[in-house]
Design a protein around this motif. Structure first.
Motif, PDB file in Angstrom:
ATOM      1  N   ASN A 290     -21.311 -15.121  18.799  1.00  0.00           N
ATOM      2  CA  ASN A 290     -22.363 -15.670  20.211  1.00  0.00           C
ATOM      3  C   ASN A 290     -22.447 -16.407  20.965  1.00  0.00           C
ATOM      4  OD1 ASN A 290     -21.273 -18.014  18.851  1.00  0.00           O
ATOM      5  ND2 ASN A 290     -23.438 -18.939  17.358  1.00  0.00           N
ATOM      6  N   ASN A 291     -20.787 -17.071  21.448  1.00  0.00           N
ATOM      7  CA  ASN A 291     -20.909 -17.126  22.545  1.00  0.00           C
ATOM      8  C   ASN A 291     -19.606 -15.830  23.919  1.00  0.00           C
ATOM      9  OD1 ASN A 291     -18.535 -17.117  21.563  1.00  0.00           O
ATOM     10  ND2 ASN A 291     -17.204 -18.964  22.000  1.00  0.00           N
ATOM     11  N   LYS A 292     -20.512 -15.084  23.073  1.00  0.00           N
ATOM     12  CA  LYS A 292     -19.714 -13.310  24.345  1.00  0.00           C
ATOM     13  C   LYS A 292     -17.950 -13.370  23.781  1.00  0.00           C
ATOM     14  CE  LYS A 292     -23.380 -11.861  24.310  1.00  0.00           C
ATOM     15  NZ  LYS A 292     -24.223 -11.791  22.848  1.00  0.00           N
ATOM     16  N   LYS A 293     -17.167 -14.693  23.076  1.00  0.00           N
ATOM     17  CA  LYS A 293     -16.503 -15.145  23.277  1.00  0.00           C
ATOM     18  C   LYS A 293     -15.222 -13.979  22.068  1.00  0.00           C
ATOM     19  CE  LYS A 293     -12.306 -17.953  22.886  1.00  0.00           C
ATOM     20  NZ  LYS A 293     -12.023 -19.871  22.817  1.00  0.00           N
ATOM     21  N   GLU A 294     -14.547 -13.459  22.564  1.00  0.00           N
ATOM     22  CA  GLU A 294     -14.141 -12.148  21.919  1.00  0.00           C
ATOM     23  C   GLU A 294     -12.410 -12.904  20.742  1.00  0.00           C
ATOM     24  OE1 GLU A 294     -13.096  -8.427  23.717  1.00  0.00           O
ATOM     25  OE2 GLU A 294     -15.055  -8.380  24.122  1.00  0.00           O
ATOM     26  N   THR A 295     -12.056 -12.088  19.900  1.00  0.00           N
ATOM     27  CA  THR A 295     -11.110 -12.745  19.371  1.00  0.00           C
ATOM     28  C   THR A 295     -10.971 -11.338  18.570  1.00  0.00           C
ATOM     29  OG1 THR A 295     -12.455 -15.183  18.721  1.00  0.00           O
ATOM     30  CG2 THR A 295     -10.626 -14.127  17.253  1.00  0.00           C
ATOM     31  N   THR A 296      -9.250 -11.691  18.599  1.00  0.00           N
ATOM     32  CA  THR A 296      -7.900 -10.060  17.811  1.00  0.00           C
ATOM     33  C   THR A 296      -7.583 -10.549  16.862  1.00  0.00           C
ATOM     34  OG1 THR A 296      -8.511  -9.180  20.188  1.00  0.00           O
ATOM     35  CG2 THR A 296      -7.037  -8.004  18.439  1.00  0.00           C
ATOM     36  N   LEU A 297      -7.700  -9.236  14.914  1.00  0.00           N
ATOM     37  CA  LEU A 297      -7.324  -9.583  14.122  1.00  0.00           C
ATOM     38  C   LEU A 297      -6.458  -8.268  14.950  1.00  0.00           C
ATOM     39  CD1 LEU A 297      -9.791 -10.767  11.552  1.00  0.00           C
ATOM     40  CD2 LEU A 297      -8.300 -11.750  13.065  1.00  0.00           C
ATOM     41  N   ASN A 298      -5.105  -8.266  14.669  1.00  0.00           N
ATOM     42  CA  ASN A 298      -3.695  -7.992  14.336  1.00  0.00           C
ATOM     43  C   ASN A 298      -3.642  -7.671  13.272  1.00  0.00           C
ATOM     44  OD1 ASN A 298      -3.665  -7.092  17.316  1.00  0.00           O
ATOM     45  ND2 ASN A 298      -3.296  -8.815  17.931  1.00  0.00           N
ATOM     46  N   VAL A 299      -3.607  -5.771  12.527  1.00  0.00           N
ATOM     47  CA  VAL A 299      -2.982  -5.386  11.470  1.00  0.00           C
ATOM     48  C   VAL A 299      -1.573  -4.718  11.511  1.00  0.00           C
ATOM     49  CG1 VAL A 299      -3.788  -4.484   9.150  1.00  0.00           C
ATOM     50  CG2 VAL A 299      -5.995  -5.388  10.473  1.00  0.00           C
ATOM     51  N   LYS A 300      -0.524  -4.765  10.762  1.00  0.00           N
ATOM     52  CA  LYS A 300       0.146  -4.327  10.855  1.00  0.00           C
ATOM     53  C   LYS A 300       0.426  -3.225   9.990  1.00  0.00           C
ATOM     54  CE  LYS A 300       3.604  -7.947  11.261  1.00  0.00           C
ATOM     55  NZ  LYS A 300       4.449  -8.941  10.262  1.00  0.00           N
ATOM     56  N   PRO A 301       1.589  -2.403  10.680  1.00  0.00           N
ATOM     57  CA  PRO A 301       1.175  -0.887   9.593  1.00  0.00           C
ATOM     58  C   PRO A 301       0.251  -0.901   8.221  1.00  0.00           C
ATOM     59  CG  PRO A 301       2.242  -0.087  11.841  1.00  0.00           C
ATOM     60  CD  PRO A 301       2.247  -1.916  11.689  1.00  0.00           C
ATOM     61  N   GLU A 302       2.063  -0.992   7.700  1.00  0.00           N
ATOM     62  CA  GLU A 302       2.214  -1.500   6.272  1.00  0.00           C
ATOM     63  C   GLU A 302       1.603  -2.081   5.896  1.00  0.00           C
ATOM     64  OE1 GLU A 302       4.479  -4.717   8.388  1.00  0.00           O
ATOM     65  OE2 GLU A 302       4.541  -2.974   8.570  1.00  0.00           O
ATOM     66  N   THR A 303       0.845  -3.307   6.171  1.00  0.00           N
ATOM     67  CA  THR A 303      -1.195  -3.564   5.884  1.00  0.00           C
ATOM     68  C   THR A 303      -1.940  -3.204   6.138  1.00  0.00           C
ATOM     69  OG1 THR A 303      -0.389  -6.363   6.603  1.00  0.00           O
ATOM     70  CG2 THR A 303      -2.180  -6.251   6.297  1.00  0.00           C
ATOM     71  N   GLY A 304      -2.242  -2.287   6.770  1.00  0.00           N
ATOM     72  CA  GLY A 304      -2.943  -0.799   6.647  1.00  0.00           C
ATOM     73  C   GLY A 304      -2.980  -0.581   5.822  1.00  0.00           C
ATOM     74  N   GLU A 305      -1.887  -0.381   5.367  1.00  0.00           N
ATOM     75  CA  GLU A 305      -1.691   0.951   4.214  1.00  0.00           C
ATOM     76  C   GLU A 305      -2.012   0.295   2.775  1.00  0.00           C
ATOM     77  OE1 GLU A 305       1.924   2.933   3.197  1.00  0.00           O
ATOM     78  OE2 GLU A 305       2.215   3.560   6.095  1.00  0.00           O
ATOM     79  N   LEU A 306      -2.023  -0.859   2.588  1.00  0.00           N
ATOM     80  CA  LEU A 306      -2.596  -2.071   1.690  1.00  0.00           C
ATOM     81  C   LEU A 306      -3.728  -1.877   2.152  1.00  0.00           C
ATOM     82  CD1 LEU A 306      -1.695  -3.794  -0.694  1.00  0.00           C
ATOM     83  CD2 LEU A 306      -1.313  -5.733   1.489  1.00  0.00           C
ATOM     84  N   ILE A 307      -4.435  -2.255   3.044  1.00  0.00           N
ATOM     85  CA  ILE A 307      -5.668  -2.157   3.024  1.00  0.00           C
ATOM     86  C   ILE A 307      -6.614  -0.945   1.752  1.00  0.00           C
ATOM     87  CG2 ILE A 307      -8.120  -2.610   4.451  1.00  0.00           C
ATOM     88  CD1 ILE A 307      -5.714  -4.597   6.024  1.00  0.00           C
ATOM     89  N   MET A 308      -6.151   0.203   2.495  1.00  0.00           N
ATOM     90  CA  MET A 308      -6.533   1.397   1.983  1.00  0.00           C
ATOM     91  C   MET A 308      -6.864   1.315   1.266  1.00  0.00           C
ATOM     92  SD  MET A 308      -5.015   4.029   5.427  1.00  0.00           S
ATOM     93  CE  MET A 308      -4.617   5.198   4.526  1.00  0.00           C
ATOM     94  N   LYS A 309      -5.567   1.570   0.133  1.00  0.00           N
ATOM     95  CA  LYS A 309      -5.363   1.216  -1.132  1.00  0.00           C
ATOM     96  C   LYS A 309      -6.203   0.788  -1.743  1.00  0.00           C
ATOM     97  CE  LYS A 309       0.085   3.063  -1.278  1.00  0.00           C
ATOM     98  NZ  LYS A 309       0.874   1.996  -1.300  1.00  0.00           N
ATOM     99  N   LEU A 310      -5.976  -1.087  -1.455  1.00  0.00           N
ATOM    100  CA  LEU A 310      -6.915  -1.432  -2.274  1.00  0.00           C
ATOM    101  C   LEU A 310      -8.881  -1.340  -2.183  1.00  0.00           C
ATOM    102  CD1 LEU A 310      -5.771  -5.664  -1.053  1.00  0.00           C
ATOM    103  CD2 LEU A 310      -5.152  -4.018  -3.290  1.00  0.00           C
ATOM    104  N   ALA A 311      -8.686  -0.656  -0.917  1.00  0.00           N
ATOM    105  CA  ALA A 311     -10.132  -0.921  -0.562  1.00  0.00           C
ATOM    106  C   ALA A 311     -10.928   0.799  -1.662  1.00  0.00           C
ATOM    107  CB  ALA A 311     -10.653  -0.537   0.875  1.00  0.00           C
ATOM    108  N   THR A 312     -10.056   1.327  -1.721  1.00  0.00           N
ATOM    109  CA  THR A 312     -10.176   2.000  -2.812  1.00  0.00           C
ATOM    110  C   THR A 312     -10.010   2.215  -4.054  1.00  0.00           C
ATOM    111  OG1 THR A 312      -9.297   3.834  -1.359  1.00  0.00           O
ATOM    112  CG2 THR A 312      -9.002   4.863  -2.758  1.00  0.00           C
TER     113      THR A 312
END
Length: 162
Positions: free
Chosen positions: A130-152
């Motif tokens: 709400n203060n227009k400040k940006e915060t970034t979360l970076n996701v490693k490729p292997e974590t991206g695959e884990l997220i896909m599996k768990l979300a499915t």
């Protein structure tokens, strides 16, 4: 011999089903079941995907102080091989504790954003507070695959709660 062939063809189905480790909890008062992926840690924070019979919630916990979000806060999710990031508003309450939520209704069909979480690898998520400040979360490729599996797994199981 036919029996052995049937086992051979069913093995991949059984093997993928075993990768799906979700947490289940039953509320002692309402007797409603809630399922969760548990926390998935990424650079800059963590998140969890939870579901009950009415909604699927993706809760992000962002590290650091002064991370304030309200109803107008925005998250831009950058998926692998997709040029334009997907935008999602905060579905949670106003807070300065670094909590941001995506909230989806648990329906027989899957919304576009939830389907993307299931089928596309996340590269990064940029949260605009709400203060227009940006915060970034970076996701490693292997974590991206884990997220896909768990979300499915979670979305498939959430349909059974309806």
């Amino acid at each position: 011999m036919k029996f052995l062939w049937s086992i051979f063809f069913l093995f991949p189905i059984v093997a993928t089903a075993q990768d799906c480790k979700l947490l289940r909890e039953t509320d002692p008062f309402t007797k409603e079941t809630k399922i969760s992926t548990g926390f998935i840690f990424v650079q800059g924070g963590s998140f969890t995907i939870d579901a009950d019979k009415s909604q699927v919630t993706v809760l992000f916990t962002i590290d650091g102080n002064g991370k304030c979000f309200d109803n107008y806060s925005l998250a831009k999710v950058k998926f692998e091989n997709i040029k334009t990031p997907a935008s999602q508003k905060n579905g949670g309450t106003m807070n300065c504790e670094g909590l941001f939520q995506f909230v989806f209704k648990n329906r027989a069909y899957t919304t576009t954003m939830l389907r993307r979480l299931m089928t596309q690898k996340i590269e990064s998520i940029v949260f605009i507070g709400n203060n227009k400040k940006e915060t970034t979360l970076n996701v490693k490729p292997e974590t991206g695959e884990l997220i896909m599996k768990l979300a499915t797994c979670l979305v498939d199981e959430s349909k059974k709660l309806l």
